[in-house]
Design a protein around this motif. Structure first.
Motif, short mmCIF file in Angstrom:
data_model
loop_
_atom_site.label_atom_id
_atom_site.label_comp_id
_atom_site.label_asym_id
_atom_site.label_seq_id
_atom_site.Cartn_x
_atom_site.Cartn_y
_atom_site.Cartn_z
N PHE A 215 20.02 -0.44 -1.33
CA PHE A 215 18.81 -0.62 -0.54
C PHE A 215 17.62 0.00 -1.27
N CYS A 216 16.56 -0.76 -1.34
CA CYS A 216 15.28 -0.25 -1.80
C CYS A 216 14.47 0.14 -0.57
N ALA A 217 13.64 1.14 -0.67
CA ALA A 217 12.78 1.56 0.43
C ALA A 217 11.45 2.02 -0.13
N SER A 218 10.44 2.01 0.72
CA SER A 218 9.16 2.55 0.32
C SER A 218 8.53 3.27 1.51
N SER B 185 5.92 10.07 5.24
CA SER B 185 5.93 8.92 6.16
C SER B 185 7.34 8.36 6.24
N PRO B 186 7.66 7.70 7.35
CA PRO B 186 9.00 7.09 7.46
C PRO B 186 9.24 6.07 6.35
N LEU B 187 10.50 5.95 5.94
CA LEU B 187 10.87 4.98 4.93
C LEU B 187 11.10 3.62 5.58
N HIS B 188 10.66 2.58 4.88
CA HIS B 188 10.92 1.20 5.29
C HIS B 188 11.86 0.59 4.26
N PHE B 189 12.97 0.05 4.76
CA PHE B 189 14.01 -0.45 3.88
C PHE B 189 13.97 -1.97 3.74
N GLY B 190 14.41 -2.44 2.57
CA GLY B 190 14.67 -3.86 2.38
C GLY B 190 16.04 -4.23 2.94
N ASN B 191 16.39 -5.52 2.82
CA ASN B 191 17.66 -5.99 3.36
C ASN B 191 18.84 -5.76 2.43
N GLY B 192 18.57 -5.24 1.25
CA GLY B 192 19.66 -4.84 0.37
C GLY B 192 20.11 -5.92 -0.60
N THR B 193 20.72 -5.45 -1.69
CA THR B 193 21.42 -6.32 -2.64
C THR B 193 22.87 -5.88 -2.65
N ARG B 194 23.76 -6.82 -2.36
CA ARG B 194 25.19 -6.49 -2.42
C ARG B 194 25.66 -6.68 -3.85
N LEU B 195 26.04 -5.60 -4.51
CA LEU B 195 26.53 -5.65 -5.89
C LEU B 195 28.05 -5.61 -5.88
N ASN C 243 0.82 -1.22 0.00
CA ASN C 243 0.00 0.00 0.00
C ASN C 243 0.85 1.27 0.00
N HIS C 244 2.14 1.11 -0.20
CA HIS C 244 3.02 2.28 -0.22
C HIS C 244 3.02 2.92 -1.61
N LEU C 245 3.18 4.23 -1.62
CA LEU C 245 3.10 4.98 -2.87
C LEU C 245 4.42 5.56 -3.33
N TYR C 246 5.39 5.66 -2.41
CA TYR C 246 6.67 6.28 -2.73
C TYR C 246 7.76 5.22 -2.65
N PHE C 247 8.66 5.24 -3.61
CA PHE C 247 9.69 4.22 -3.68
C PHE C 247 11.03 4.89 -3.85
N TYR C 248 12.06 4.23 -3.31
CA TYR C 248 13.39 4.84 -3.25
C TYR C 248 14.48 3.81 -3.48
N TRP C 249 15.60 4.29 -3.97
CA TRP C 249 16.83 3.52 -3.95
C TRP C 249 17.91 4.33 -3.23
N TYR C 250 18.61 3.64 -2.34
CA TYR C 250 19.76 4.19 -1.63
C TYR C 250 20.91 3.21 -1.82
N GLU D 153 23.64 6.54 1.08
CA GLU D 153 23.43 7.72 0.22
C GLU D 153 22.15 7.58 -0.59
N PHE D 154 21.43 8.66 -0.72
CA PHE D 154 20.21 8.71 -1.52
C PHE D 154 20.56 8.66 -3.00
N LEU D 155 19.80 7.85 -3.75
CA LEU D 155 19.95 7.82 -5.20
C LEU D 155 18.76 8.47 -5.89
N VAL D 156 17.55 7.97 -5.59
CA VAL D 156 16.39 8.40 -6.35
C VAL D 156 15.11 8.13 -5.57
N SER D 157 14.11 8.97 -5.80
CA SER D 157 12.77 8.71 -5.29
C SER D 157 11.81 8.68 -6.48
N PHE D 158 10.72 7.94 -6.31
CA PHE D 158 9.83 7.63 -7.44
C PHE D 158 8.41 7.66 -6.93
#
Lengths: 115, 113
Positions: B91-94, B100-110, B28-35, B44-49
């Motif tokens: 890290f992806c977040a939504s 609203s506070p961001l909720h993060f995933g556990n990340g992808t190590r590239l 049900n989240h509307l905002y998405f992010y990559w850090y 570090e912040f990359l992008v919001s969508f």
């Protein structure tokens, strides 16, 4: 360009005592502040936030204090528990409900709570 | 409790290759992010969508990066031609709303070799 600074890389506290984690910021446009906790191999977990219209916000054992004039905030954990051992990140952003948050993070403080 | 999920947990690629990192935000989240977090450095912040378009991006997010919401559940970050310095935890977040506070995933190590 460090707009959010956590000057203590680590902190060790005895179980049951208070943990105080500090954060300073330089950008006067910041008006929303958050604390995140991070365990190894996991993403940051949201703990508590505060907006600039307040100077204190409390949630259970966690309290965040904001001193706008000093550009300083702190997270108090009382009483500290061994499960609180983690890295704590302070983050800040200008409030912009249209585009979401481009959070500026500090480098983190590693908290160790000893039994 | 609903959570943000990211796949894969670890991606190894050769320099110059394209990679796509995948995320499933909270439904049900509307905002998405990559850090991202380079080893030893801050997150570090990359992008919001939002609303199917980029709402804000950092100077890190150059033409080599793109994001997409290909369907109703996935949110992807593509790096067109990876460089060694792209090695990091992504890290992806939504968030439910823009404030609203961001909720993060556990990340992808590239890891770029």
């Amino acid at each position: 360009d460090q707009q959010v600074k956590q000057n203590s890389p680590s902190l060790s506290v005895q179980e049951g005592r208070i943990s105080i984690l500090n954060c300073d910021y330089t950008n006067s446009m910041f008006d929303y502040f958050l604390w995140y906790k991070k365990y190894p191999a996991e993403g940051p977990t949201f703990l508590i936030s505060i907006s600039s219209i307040k100077d204190k916000n409390e949630d259970g054992r966690f309290t965040v204090f904001l001193n706008k004039s000093a550009k300083h905030l702190s997270l108090h954990i009382v009483p500290s528990q061994p499960g609180d051992s983690a890295v704590y990140f302070c983050a800040a952003s200008p409030r912009n409900s249209n585009s979401g948050y481009a959070l500026n993070f500090g480098k983190g403080t590693s908290l160790l709570v000893t039994p | 409790e609903p959570e943000v999920t990211q796949t894969p947990s670890h991606q190894v690629t050769q320099m110059g290759q394209e990679v796509i990192l995948r995320c499933v935000p909270i439904s049900n989240h509307l905002y998405f992010y990559w850090y991202r977090q380079i080893l030893g450095q801050k997150v570090e912040f990359l992008v919001s969508f939002y609303n199917n378009e980029i709402s804000e991006k950092s100077e890190i997010f150059d033409d080599q990066f793109s994001v997409e919401r290909p369907d109703g559940s996935n949110f992807t970050l593509k790096i067109r031609s990876t460089k060694l310095e792209d090695s990091a935890m992504y890290f992806c977040a939504s968030s439910e709303l823009g404030d609203s506070p961001l909720h993060f995933g556990n990340g992808t190590r590239l890891t770029v070799t």
